[in-house]
Motif scaffolding. Structure first.
Motif, PDB file in Angstrom:
ATOM      1  N   MET A   1      60.581  51.564  79.332  1.00 44.79           N
ATOM      2  CA  MET A   1      60.664  52.343  78.105  1.00 44.79           C
ATOM      3  C   MET A   1      59.277  52.461  77.501  1.00 44.79           C
ATOM      4  N   ALA A   2      58.964  53.649  76.980  1.00 43.53           N
ATOM      5  CA  ALA A   2      57.632  53.865  76.429  1.00 43.53           C
ATOM      6  C   ALA A   2      57.660  55.033  75.456  1.00 43.53           C
ATOM      7  N   TYR A   3      56.680  55.059  74.579  1.00 43.44           N
ATOM      8  CA  TYR A   3      56.473  56.203  73.695  1.00 43.44           C
ATOM      9  C   TYR A   3      55.515  57.146  74.407  1.00 43.44           C
ATOM     10  N   LEU A 189      68.798  40.693  75.158  1.00 47.34           N
ATOM     11  CA  LEU A 189      68.554  39.928  76.378  1.00 47.34           C
ATOM     12  C   LEU A 189      68.769  40.787  77.618  1.00 47.34           C
ATOM     13  N   ARG A 190      69.652  41.780  77.522  1.00 48.64           N
ATOM     14  CA  ARG A 190      69.852  42.710  78.632  1.00 48.64           C
ATOM     15  C   ARG A 190      68.594  43.524  78.894  1.00 48.64           C
ATOM     16  N   HIS A 191      67.725  43.584  77.886  1.00 46.93           N
ATOM     17  CA  HIS A 191      66.433  44.270  78.029  1.00 46.93           C
ATOM     18  C   HIS A 191      65.302  43.269  78.237  1.00 46.93           C
ATOM     19  N   ASP A 192      65.671  42.031  78.556  1.00 45.28           N
ATOM     20  CA  ASP A 192      64.697  40.956  78.766  1.00 45.28           C
ATOM     21  C   ASP A 192      63.928  40.608  77.494  1.00 45.28           C
ATOM     22  N   VAL A 193      64.560  40.820  76.355  1.00 44.49           N
ATOM     23  CA  VAL A 193      63.977  40.439  75.071  1.00 44.49           C
ATOM     24  C   VAL A 193      64.711  39.196  74.574  1.00 44.49           C
TER      25      VAL A 193
END
Length: 258
Positions: A1-3, A189-193
């Motif tokens: 994910m990115a801007y 956590l599903r996004h590794d956060v």
């Protein structure tokens, strides 16, 4: 994910230099196109600041050339004629929070008009903010509202790179929001956060905003992510309540979505 498309508002103040440096660094990190929009007021263009204001475009072009970025600059006449239009098709907008002398140097509709006109998330920098890391230590102001989860989703490109993420909740019952904050932590956590929860019980001695900034987690934070917090939508009232108080915090950049 990115801007992939970032917009930054620029002006002749000293703070704009660090704002541009941050925007360039974020554009490099995300592989984004960077759009610079001149936010100078008529007073800035015609007064003692005129010479400095006239160099904004040149300085922007030099900065993106040195950083090897794709970019474009929108001058004051074009920006005034299409106010808000440039913010409709970008991923992130970086704006100043003008105070003091800057109030006369930056067009009056910024940042409030930008916040209301654009559907993109907005990163607001304090007037006296100096270039420093943004997004390494993030606090999410969480109340389980649609606006709050929207802010979290829009901030995901920053959250996945953060070194520390805290979910701050404030409620009359200590665990009133605990279940949803735990669900949010599980979702992140599903996004590794990896996020930790910070509950602040509402004893009636202070407001949600006072509790937020009294929290040690927030005092060490370099970014607050917020949608709606408290009993009103964050930008529902531009002249009172949570919105104005949140934006007046003197030191911490605020990432908002609505």
């Amino acid at each position: 994910m990115a801007y992939k498309d970032i917009l930054v508002y620029l002006d002749p103040t000293d703070a704009a230099q660090d704002r541009l440096r941050l925007a360039v660094a974020m554009a490099q990190a995300h592989g984004a196109r960077l759009t610079g929009v001149d936010a100078s007021s008529e007073a800035a263009l015609s007064g003692a600041w005129g010479e400095r204001a006239s160099r904004i475009g040149v300085e922007f072009e030099a900065a993106i050339k040195e950083a090897k970025l794709v970019g474009r600059f929108v001058g004051t006449s074009a920006a005034s004629a299409m106010d808000g239009e440039y913010g409709n098709c970008v991923d992130l907008i970086i704006v100043p929070r003008p105070e003091g002398e800057a109030l006369e140097l930056i067009r009056s509709e910024i940042p409030e008009g930008t916040l209301l006109a654009s559907g993109a998330p907005v990163l607001t920098l304090p007037n006296d903010w100096k270039l420093s890391p943004v997004g390494e230590n993030i606090v999410i102001a969480w109340n389980a509202s649609r606006e709050a989860i929207r802010a979290v989703h829009d901030a995901m490109p920053l959250l996945v790179k953060a070194k520390k993420v805290t979910i701050f909740t404030f409620s009359a019952r200590e665990s009133a929001l605990r279940a949803t904050s735990e669900m949010l932590a599980d979702h992140l956590l599903r996004h590794d956060v990896v996020a930790k929860n910070s509950d602040w019980p509402n004893t009636g001695e202070m407001s949600a905003l006072e509790a937020l900034f009294a929290s040690l987690d927030t005092q060490n934070a370099d970014l607050i992510v917020a949608g709606a917090f408290g009993h009103s939508r964050l930008f529902e009232s531009l002249f009172g309540g949570v919105s104005t108080d949140m934006m007046r915090q003197p030191t911490v950049p605020i990432f908002v979505a609505h």
